[in-house]
Scaffold this motif. Structure first.
Motif, mmCIF file in Angstrom:
data_model
loop_
_atom_site.group_PDB
_atom_site.id
_atom_site.type_symbol
_atom_site.label_atom_id
_atom_site.label_comp_id
_atom_site.label_asym_id
_atom_site.label_seq_id
_atom_site.Cartn_x
_atom_site.Cartn_y
_atom_site.Cartn_z
ATOM 1 N N UNK A 158 0.829 -1.214 0.000
ATOM 2 C CA UNK A 158 0.000 0.000 0.000
ATOM 3 C C UNK A 158 0.863 1.264 0.000
ATOM 4 N N UNK A 159 2.003 1.180 0.701
ATOM 5 C CA UNK A 159 2.932 2.323 0.672
ATOM 6 C C UNK A 159 3.417 2.534 -0.771
ATOM 7 N N UNK A 203 1.494 9.315 -5.728
ATOM 8 C CA UNK A 203 1.984 10.654 -5.372
ATOM 9 C C UNK A 203 2.911 11.196 -6.453
ATOM 10 N N UNK A 204 3.823 10.339 -6.922
ATOM 11 C CA UNK A 204 4.773 10.801 -7.955
ATOM 12 C C UNK A 204 3.996 11.188 -9.218
ATOM 13 N N UNK A 252 1.967 14.896 -1.132
ATOM 14 C CA UNK A 252 2.712 13.701 -0.710
ATOM 15 C C UNK A 252 2.307 13.249 0.683
ATOM 16 N N UNK A 253 1.402 14.020 1.336
ATOM 17 C CA UNK A 253 1.114 13.802 2.766
ATOM 18 C C UNK A 253 0.692 12.367 3.067
ATOM 19 N N UNK A 254 -0.221 11.795 2.274
ATOM 20 C CA UNK A 254 -0.714 10.443 2.588
ATOM 21 C C UNK A 254 0.406 9.415 2.505
ATOM 22 N N UNK A 255 1.288 9.571 1.539
ATOM 23 C CA UNK A 255 2.398 8.615 1.418
ATOM 24 C C UNK A 255 3.316 8.721 2.639
ATOM 25 N N UNK A 256 3.572 9.964 3.052
ATOM 26 C CA UNK A 256 4.455 10.154 4.210
ATOM 27 C C UNK A 256 3.849 9.469 5.444
ATOM 28 N N UNK A 286 6.836 2.046 8.970
ATOM 29 C CA UNK A 286 8.249 1.975 9.394
ATOM 30 C C UNK A 286 8.405 2.124 10.903
ATOM 31 N N UNK A 287 7.763 3.127 11.469
ATOM 32 C CA UNK A 287 8.025 3.434 12.882
ATOM 33 C C UNK A 287 6.980 2.865 13.824
#
Ligand code: GP9
Ligand code: MN
Length: 637
Positions: free
Chosen positions: A68-69, A76-77, A123-127, A134-135
């Motif tokens: 999904x990421x 986004x790109x 890009x907010x949703x991807x971030x 990741x975290x």
């Protein structure tokens, strides 16, 4: 966690959908014609989102959260690239553009100016997804992923069927082909589907060359005959027989700046004088597509249409073409191009060989330094000045083309600061556009002053044309503000497509002509003035001086302007008063437009002119009679 995990796929899909829908509605700002359009955009955006996530889940069965990421990052790109490109070009990126690597270095410079800080929001949703995966160590259960991907595929199929059926029925209503109208494809299919469609058509069209044969050419040539009816050549035929031809491709010059004052000053004082003693076509339109300057050059040389995606210069440089340069060479002319940019830009070094130019003076022929650079490179004044010694070496009769550069986006210039400050606009790009146009105008004055006393000047035809828009419809409101005129006097969005065509023949009286024309008409017009016969069986233009030709300008997306009608943005208008008409009022001409574009494409994609045999009387090719070449005296160095 299981419950949360169960919904995660749907939440991510919904976010992708919303993001795409918002961009389609707010940024691309499609013209909406009722609730069906709303549904189409919603379905198109949804199908793009589900398709991307379904593919991602399929490839990341074991780590669906990273799948999904990945799909979010791809989206986004895609979205950011299209939004930034759209901001200036008012168009969508095609894969064909990406293969034009020779243009990258200079384009980077322009695109950099188009990025805005708030683009980061796209890009907010991807971030957020990356941070979660990741975290927060978010990890989704891999069971049931196939089912979810399957469900997404079903939604995709439903949306696609809905959009496809609607597209077919609306195309039947208007008789318009939407497949080359990128606005309609993106609007109706969404960005991801559009991009897939774009790749598929690129592959399909570019493989045509391998399979085409002589019969394909014959079929096209037969169909062309119906439009080649320049029977009514007027008194001007051959008026410039044996004359030199000077072309000036004026970068990004639109007609609306001519004969206009902005903040109390004329924008083009020199051109305003020149048009009084020239043939000035004020109903002349830019027909370029993604190939911009190169498309204009291509049309002027071949009287064919540009491609709907990418540039012919890049994609089909090795084809055989019937060009103005070749015809003139056969008639004894020497041909040359001056352009102070890298010779690989627009793949000119290769394409100019196919066109048949004898000489190409590119940036390496000029002395370019920090002092004489404006924006993209050597400023136009020094460009003209430095080209004069080379011109002195070219024997007559010659055809020489100058391609200017200063008036190129982002229109960077630090001259005329007070004037620029007084221009009523909040958009720096618009204010600067007027200033770089002004500079180009002064450079043109300088050029004409320098050559006016040359002995060859009097036997030369000067053809000056604006290559394409400088300010796209995106700037329409700011342009109106800057011009400070009543709504009725301000240029309409369609009028932003008008570019000037000025044909100056020293000693001939000026005339303002409202004949409708475009770049494909230049080749037949010049051959008409020179009294040379068209040597190609295929051309889509007509001499603008012929008395009885169908006045029709076809744009690459299938829209057109004719004597009676305007078909623009998939809507039919009465040209006389601008009222909206029923679609069938434009149907017949829209069909002709679509047919012409299709034939032109067939010629280019199939490289069909290689089958036009000069010795075959049926091919339509004839060799023009050569006028006696005149040798020009060398001007004093
Ligand atoms: C570059 C010049 C400008 O060489 O022709 O190209 P454009 O970006 O206007 O097509
Ligand atoms: Mn250009």
């Amino acid at each position: 966690m299981r419950k949360w995990g169960d919904h995660y796929v749907w939440i991510c899909t919904a976010i992708l959908w919303l993001k795409l829908y918002a961009v389609q509605r707010v940024v691309f700002d499609f013209k909406m014609q009722g609730w069906m359009d709303e549904l189409m955009i919603a379905a198109g955006a949804l199908s793009s989102a589900v398709l991307l996530n379904a593919i991602a889940l399929f490839f990341f069965k074991k780590r669906p959260e990273w799948g999904l990421v990945t799909s979010s990052a791809i989206m986004s790109i895609l979205v950011v690239s299209h939004v930034v490109y759209f901001r200036f070009f008012h168009d969508f990126i095609t894969v064909s553009l990406l293969v034009q690597s020779g243009n990258y270095s200079a384009l980077k410079y322009s695109l950099f100016h188009l990025i805005q800080p708030w683009d980061i929001l796209l890009l907010a949703d991807t971030i957020v997804l990356v941070l979660l995966a990741r975290y927060k160590k978010l990890s989704l259960p891999s069971y049931g992923i196939r089912k979810k991907a399957g469900a997404l595929c079903i939604v995709f199929a439903l949306c696609l069927t809905f959009n496809w059926t609607q597209t077919i029925s609306s195309a039947e209503e208007t008789e318009a082909s939407v497949i080359d109208d990128r606005f309609e494809v993106v609007k109706q299919a969404g960005l991801v589907n559009y991009q897939l469609y774009d790749v598929a058509t690129l592959v399909q069209r570019n493989s045509k060359k391998w399979f085409s044969e002589e019969e394909d050419f014959d079929a096209v040539a037969r169909q062309m005959e119906q439009w080649q009816d320049d029977a009514g050549y007027a008194p001007l035929e051959g008026v410039a027989e044996g004359y030199n031809v000077v072309f000036i491709s004026m970068e990004s010059l639109q007609s609306f700046v001519l004969e206009r004052e902005v903040a109390g000053q004329e924008v083009t004082p020199f051109l305003n004088e020149l048009i009084k003693e020239s043939f000035y076509f004020n109903e002349y339109y830019d027909q370029t597509a993604q190939g911009k300057t190169s498309d204009a050059e291509f049309m002027v040389e071949t009287s064919l249409f540009p491609l709907s995606t990418g540039s012919v210069f890049f994609l089909h440089a090795e084809n055989e073409y019937d060009t103005l340069a070749k015809t003139l060479k056969e008639a004894g002319y020497e041909t040359a191009v001056f352009h102070a940019n890298d010779r690989t830009f627009w793949n000119r070094d290769q394409m100019y060989e196919s066109i048949g130019y004898d000489r190409f003076y590119d940036v390496s022929a000029f002395d370019v330094n920090e002092e004489n650079t404006i924006g993209w490179g050597l400023n136009d004044r020094d460009f003209f000045e430095q080209s004069l010694p080379y011109l002195a070496d070219i024997p007559e009769p010659f055809m020489a083309k100058w391609i200017t550069l200063t008036n190129h986006h982002p229109f960077e210039i630090d001259l005329y600061p007070e004037w620029r400050a007084n221009i009523q606009t909040d958009d720096e790009t618009v204010a600067q556009y007027f200033a770089t146009v002004r500079f180009m105008d002064e450079a043109l004055r300088h050029f004409f002053e320098r050559i006016r006393n040359e002995e060859w000047y009097e036997r030369t035809v000067f053809v000056l044309y604006g290559d394409h828009y400088g300010l796209s419809p995106h700037y329409h409101e700011e342009i109106k503000k800057a011009l400070g005129e009543d709504e009725k006097d301000a240029p309409s969005e369609l009028e932003l497509k008008k570019v000037p065509l000025i044909i100056h023949i020293p000693g001939m009286k000026g005339q303002r002509l409202d004949t409708i024309g475009g770049h494909v008409d230049i080749k037949p017009t010049i051959l008409h003035l020179l009294g040379l016969k068209e040597d190609s069986p295929v051309r889509f233009g007509h001499s603008l001086f012929s008395v009885d030709h169908p006045e029709l300008v076809v744009f690459r997306d299938g829209s057109f302007v004719s004597k009676q009608r305007i078909f623009y943005g998939q809507t039919c208008y009465d040209r006389a008063d601008g009222t909206e008409l029923e679609p069938e009022q434009c149907r017949e001409t829209a069909e002709i437009a679509a047919q012409q574009l299709k034939l032109s494409d067939e010629i280019i994609y199939g490289d069909l002119l290689r089958f036009a045999d000069e010795d075959d009387p049926d091919s339509g090719r004839t060799v023009p009679a050569a006028p006696s070449p005149m040798q020009r005296e060398q001007p004093a160095q």
